[in-house]
Write an enzyme that holds these catalytic residues in place. Structure first.
Site, PDB file in Angstrom:
ATOM      1  N   SER A 299      -2.936   3.539   8.573  1.00  0.00           N
ATOM      2  CA  SER A 299      -4.130   4.029   9.254  1.00  0.00           C
ATOM      3  C   SER A 299      -5.186   2.945   9.246  1.00  0.00           C
ATOM      4  CB  SER A 299      -4.665   5.275   8.537  1.00  0.00           C
ATOM      5  OG  SER A 299      -5.959   5.634   9.010  1.00  0.00           O
TER       6      SER A 299
ATOM      7  N   TYR B  21      -7.780  10.772   1.082  1.00  0.00           N
ATOM      8  CA  TYR B  21      -6.882  10.214   2.098  1.00  0.00           C
ATOM      9  C   TYR B  21      -7.091   8.708   2.228  1.00  0.00           C
ATOM     10  CZ  TYR B  21      -4.693   9.544   6.687  1.00  0.00           C
ATOM     11  OH  TYR B  21      -3.920   9.091   7.730  1.00  0.00           O
TER      12      TYR B  21
END
Length: 335
Positions: free
Chosen positions: A142, A155
């Protein structure tokens, strides 16, 4: 592209979102797919998608946060489908909330699934690939592996950890002159069911920070990375590169900008009940299938020039120089 022989591919988090779209795409090549996820309904529907597209499906119900279940899934995949050629780590869970509103046991669970799940999957793959001297591991990363944002501390921490772990492992594989390859695909905001699945203590419905891309864009990038694992990473979506550059050029300015805009940017105007449990402890697709897409179809892009640019490294380098000044100027203007 010439027709390639079917491969044995393992996908974690295969029942929804990016994993689901990737399973469909690889099935169209005729690959044999071991589909790892927790939800019965989602797994069954994904297996049907794979079979319909021309692939071979082996649904495996397993929790990637448990290394024993991951190891057993890998053994089952090889026993029923043959030696694993590609392992794609993709599964995750999270909580949308300020850090001080995430319980320690929740943070631990997120880390076990979203970070250690990649560690366990990578180890299970390497235990089988290294003796054969062949195989590819794709880590679905990501933009948040490089830049943390508010409301996603667990996260972001996991994605940063995956980045560091993968870099260290890549060096070790190079030292050993191994032919096993590991690569990362850094994702932008993607329209997946996660924004309705994950636990959220927000009073409004969570959303990805625009621009948003469809999961099929992510699937194309993962397929390409699996075919060309010699590159250390691929970036998907212009926002991924802009975030990286802005963080490198003006990190303090970006901190203040995200402090002011990051909360609103991750919420829609729709109300949300913060007591909803989410999928932290139980799968959201055990009884009902949710497919690959989230609720943002009207806003999600089906193409990204950044994926093409990332596949041509020289162009990415040239483009990064031009973007650096623009990203820094934008961050200063909005600070």
């Amino acid at each position: 592209m010439p027709q390639q022989a079917p491969r044995t591919v393992v996908i974690t988090g295969a029942s929804g979102g990016i994993g689901r779209a990737t399973a469909r795409r690889l099935a169209a090549r005729g690959d044999r797919l071991a589909l790892i996820a927790r939800g019965d309904a989602g797994l069954a529907a994904t297996a049907e998608d794979v079979t319909r597209a021309g692939g071979t499906a082996l649904p495996i119900k397993a929790d990637v946060g448990d290394h024993r279940e991951v190891g057993a899934a890998a053994a089952q995949a090889e026993a029923e489908l043959g030696p694993i050629d590609v392992w794609i780590n993709n599964a995750f869970t999270s909580v949308f909330a300020p850090f001080t509103r995430i319980d320690p046991v929740e943070f631990q669970r997120i880390t076990e699934v979203t970070y250690l799940g990649y560690v366990y999957g990578t180890r299970a793959a390497l235990d089988r690939m290294l003796p054969r001297g062949h195989g590819t591991i794709v880590q679905v990363g990501s933009a948040l592996a490089y830049r943390g944002i508010p409301l996603q501390s667990a996260y972001c921490g996991a994605k940063h950890a995956i980045q560091g772990f993968t870099e260290a492992l890549r060096c070790e594989l190079l030292h050993e002159h191994s032919r096993v390859r590991v690569t990362m695909v850094q994702m932008p905001a993607v329209n997946t069911p996660q924004f309705g699945w994950v636990r959220s203590r927000l009073t409004r419905h969570a959303q990805p920070v625009p621009p948003i891309f469809q999961p099929e864009v992510a699937a194309r990038a993962i397929e390409y990375a699996a075919d060309h694992p010699q590159r250390r990473e691929y970036w998907v979506g212009g926002s991924t590169v802009a975030t990286l550059i802005a963080n490198a050029v003006a990190p303090g300015v970006l901190d203040r900008y995200l402090a002011r805009t990051g909360y609103a940017a991750q919420q829609t105007d729709q109300p949300h009940d913060p007591r909803t449990p989410g999928n932290l402890w139980k799968p959201a697709d055990d009884e009902a299938d949710h497919g690959a897409h989230g609720v943002f179809d009207q806003r999600a892009h089906r193409r990204t020039p950044q994926l093409w640019a990332s596949q041509h490294h020289v162009l990415v380098t040239l483009g990064a120089t031009a973007l650096a000044g623009a990203a820094a100027a934008l961050a200063r203007r909005r600070a």
